[in-house]
Design a protein around this motif. Structure first.
Motif, mmCIF file in Angstrom:
data_model
loop_
_atom_site.group_PDB
_atom_site.id
_atom_site.type_symbol
_atom_site.label_atom_id
_atom_site.label_comp_id
_atom_site.label_asym_id
_atom_site.label_seq_id
_atom_site.Cartn_x
_atom_site.Cartn_y
_atom_site.Cartn_z
ATOM 1 N N ARG A 79 51.828 11.018 -62.697
ATOM 2 C CA ARG A 79 52.698 10.161 -61.907
ATOM 3 C C ARG A 79 54.051 10.831 -61.757
ATOM 4 N NH1 ARG A 79 55.475 4.362 -63.417
ATOM 5 N NH2 ARG A 79 55.602 3.495 -61.297
ATOM 6 N N LEU A 80 54.416 11.152 -60.524
ATOM 7 C CA LEU A 80 55.696 11.761 -60.235
ATOM 8 C C LEU A 80 56.718 10.692 -59.873
ATOM 9 C CD1 LEU A 80 54.610 14.794 -58.003
ATOM 10 C CD2 LEU A 80 54.696 14.633 -60.502
ATOM 11 N N SER A 81 57.957 10.917 -60.272
ATOM 12 C CA SER A 81 59.045 10.011 -59.951
ATOM 13 C C SER A 81 60.171 10.772 -59.276
ATOM 14 C CB SER A 81 59.587 9.334 -61.213
ATOM 15 O OG SER A 81 58.598 8.561 -61.852
ATOM 16 N N CYS A 82 60.846 10.110 -58.361
ATOM 17 C CA CYS A 82 62.001 10.676 -57.679
ATOM 18 C C CYS A 82 63.078 9.612 -57.592
ATOM 19 C CB CYS A 82 61.617 11.176 -56.289
ATOM 20 S SG CYS A 82 63.011 11.760 -55.300
ATOM 21 N N ALA A 83 64.145 9.806 -58.337
ATOM 22 C CA ALA A 83 65.271 8.879 -58.324
ATOM 23 C C ALA A 83 66.316 9.385 -57.346
ATOM 24 C CB ALA A 83 65.854 8.747 -59.716
ATOM 25 N N ALA A 84 66.593 8.593 -56.333
ATOM 26 C CA ALA A 84 67.534 8.978 -55.285
ATOM 27 C C ALA A 84 68.822 8.179 -55.411
ATOM 28 C CB ALA A 84 66.919 8.763 -53.908
ATOM 29 N N SER A 85 69.926 8.820 -55.098
ATOM 30 C CA SER A 85 71.223 8.163 -55.155
ATOM 31 C C SER A 85 72.134 8.709 -54.065
ATOM 32 C CB SER A 85 71.875 8.348 -56.531
ATOM 33 O OG SER A 85 72.108 9.721 -56.796
ATOM 34 N N GLY A 86 73.200 7.987 -53.786
ATOM 35 C CA GLY A 86 74.197 8.451 -52.840
ATOM 36 C C GLY A 86 74.082 7.889 -51.443
ATOM 37 N N SER A 87 73.058 7.079 -51.174
ATOM 38 C CA SER A 87 72.865 6.529 -49.843
ATOM 39 C C SER A 87 71.813 5.430 -49.874
ATOM 40 C CB SER A 87 72.449 7.630 -48.862
ATOM 41 O OG SER A 87 72.314 7.124 -47.548
ATOM 42 N N ILE A 88 71.697 4.735 -48.768
ATOM 43 C CA ILE A 88 70.552 3.884 -48.500
ATOM 44 C C ILE A 88 69.588 4.717 -47.676
ATOM 45 C CG2 ILE A 88 69.736 1.787 -47.378
ATOM 46 C CD1 ILE A 88 72.488 0.580 -47.889
ATOM 47 N N PHE A 89 68.331 4.713 -48.056
ATOM 48 C CA PHE A 89 67.367 5.619 -47.456
ATOM 49 C C PHE A 89 66.377 4.874 -46.568
ATOM 50 C CE2 PHE A 89 68.871 7.476 -51.381
ATOM 51 C CZ PHE A 89 69.287 8.728 -50.941
ATOM 52 N N SER A 90 66.132 5.435 -45.394
ATOM 53 C CA SER A 90 65.200 4.841 -44.449
ATOM 54 C C SER A 90 63.763 5.295 -44.679
ATOM 55 C CB SER A 90 65.614 5.169 -43.014
ATOM 56 O OG SER A 90 65.622 6.569 -42.791
ATOM 57 N N ALA A 91 63.591 6.440 -45.294
ATOM 58 C CA ALA A 91 62.262 6.960 -45.566
ATOM 59 C C ALA A 91 62.319 7.899 -46.753
ATOM 60 C CB ALA A 91 61.691 7.686 -44.348
ATOM 61 N N MET A 92 61.245 7.939 -47.497
ATOM 62 C CA MET A 92 61.115 8.860 -48.614
ATOM 63 C C MET A 92 59.694 9.382 -48.640
ATOM 64 S SD MET A 92 63.325 6.917 -51.611
ATOM 65 C CE MET A 92 63.418 8.383 -52.651
ATOM 66 N N GLY A 93 59.538 10.588 -49.151
ATOM 67 C CA GLY A 93 58.211 11.157 -49.177
ATOM 68 C C GLY A 93 58.069 12.293 -50.159
ATOM 69 N N TRP A 94 56.836 12.746 -50.291
ATOM 70 C CA TRP A 94 56.499 13.862 -51.158
ATOM 71 C C TRP A 94 55.848 14.971 -50.352
ATOM 72 C CZ3 TRP A 94 58.000 14.233 -56.149
ATOM 73 C CH2 TRP A 94 58.387 13.056 -56.798
ATOM 74 N N TYR A 95 56.289 16.187 -50.605
ATOM 75 C CA TYR A 95 55.714 17.388 -50.024
ATOM 76 C C TYR A 95 55.279 18.308 -51.148
ATOM 77 C CZ TYR A 95 57.906 15.971 -45.600
ATOM 78 O OH TYR A 95 58.286 15.293 -44.467
ATOM 79 N N ARG A 96 54.437 19.273 -50.822
ATOM 80 C CA ARG A 96 54.047 20.252 -51.823
ATOM 81 C C ARG A 96 53.919 21.623 -51.185
ATOM 82 N NH1 ARG A 96 47.836 18.203 -53.120
ATOM 83 N NH2 ARG A 96 46.877 18.922 -51.151
ATOM 84 N N GLN A 97 54.096 22.643 -52.008
ATOM 85 C CA GLN A 97 53.992 24.009 -51.543
ATOM 86 C C GLN A 97 53.303 24.855 -52.610
ATOM 87 O OE1 GLN A 97 57.701 25.866 -50.386
ATOM 88 N NE2 GLN A 97 56.623 27.250 -49.006
ATOM 89 N N ALA A 98 52.156 25.395 -52.250
ATOM 90 C CA ALA A 98 51.420 26.293 -53.118
ATOM 91 C C ALA A 98 51.810 27.734 -52.792
ATOM 92 C CB ALA A 98 49.918 26.090 -52.941
ATOM 93 N N PRO A 99 51.633 28.659 -53.734
ATOM 94 C CA PRO A 99 51.978 30.059 -53.481
ATOM 95 C C PRO A 99 51.280 30.604 -52.237
ATOM 96 C CG PRO A 99 51.561 29.734 -55.805
ATOM 97 C CD PRO A 99 51.159 28.462 -55.114
ATOM 98 N N GLY A 100 52.057 31.230 -51.359
ATOM 99 C CA GLY A 100 51.503 31.816 -50.153
ATOM 100 C C GLY A 100 51.202 30.842 -49.035
ATOM 101 N N LYS A 101 51.540 29.573 -49.227
ATOM 102 C CA LYS A 101 51.271 28.563 -48.218
ATOM 103 C C LYS A 101 52.551 27.869 -47.783
ATOM 104 C CE LYS A 101 46.546 27.494 -49.724
ATOM 105 N NZ LYS A 101 45.611 26.402 -50.115
ATOM 106 N N GLN A 102 52.485 27.235 -46.617
ATOM 107 C CA GLN A 102 53.617 26.477 -46.110
ATOM 108 C C GLN A 102 53.744 25.146 -46.840
ATOM 109 O OE1 GLN A 102 52.910 26.122 -41.878
ATOM 110 N NE2 GLN A 102 53.893 28.086 -41.446
#
Length: 116
Positions: free
Chosen positions: A19-42
């Protein structure tokens, strides 16, 4: 200023969960998401959540296995990852779009490694 702090990455065997967590601060956010990048890939979108409508979007490769959610009171977005596969191995990045902003901000990334 906008700041995103990620946690929850690690090493897990195939079939396990994280389970990954992302605590955001400094603004009100309209959208949040998760991305990933493997070696050699976009970098690719894994899952995203629109705050106002609660609309979710998932990559086809993770549908049925991953779930994105948000605790609005804590400004924290989560990614529950079940039935992990070796091909899920990547650095996972949180992204958050401040309300009214044309672009999002990135977290530092957290490594997820799934062993066979």
């Amino acid at each position: 200023q906008v700041q995103l702090v990620e946690s929850g990455g690690g090493l897990v065997q195939a079939g396990g969960s994280l389970r990954l967590s992302c605590a955001a601060s400094g603004s009100i956010f309209s959208a949040m998401g998760w991305y990933r990048q493997a070696p050699g890939k976009q970098r690719e979108l894994v899952a995203a959540l629109t705050t106002s409508s609660r609309t979710t979007n998932y990559a086809d490769s993770v549908k049925g296995r991953f779930t994105i959610s948000r605790d609005n009171a804590k400004n924290t977005v989560y990614l529950q990852m079940n039935s992990l596969k070796p091909e899920d191995t990547a650095v996972y990045y949180c992204n958050a779009v401040p309300r009214g902003s044309p672009f999002g901000y990135w977290g530092q990334g957290t490594q997820v490694t799934v062993s066979s």
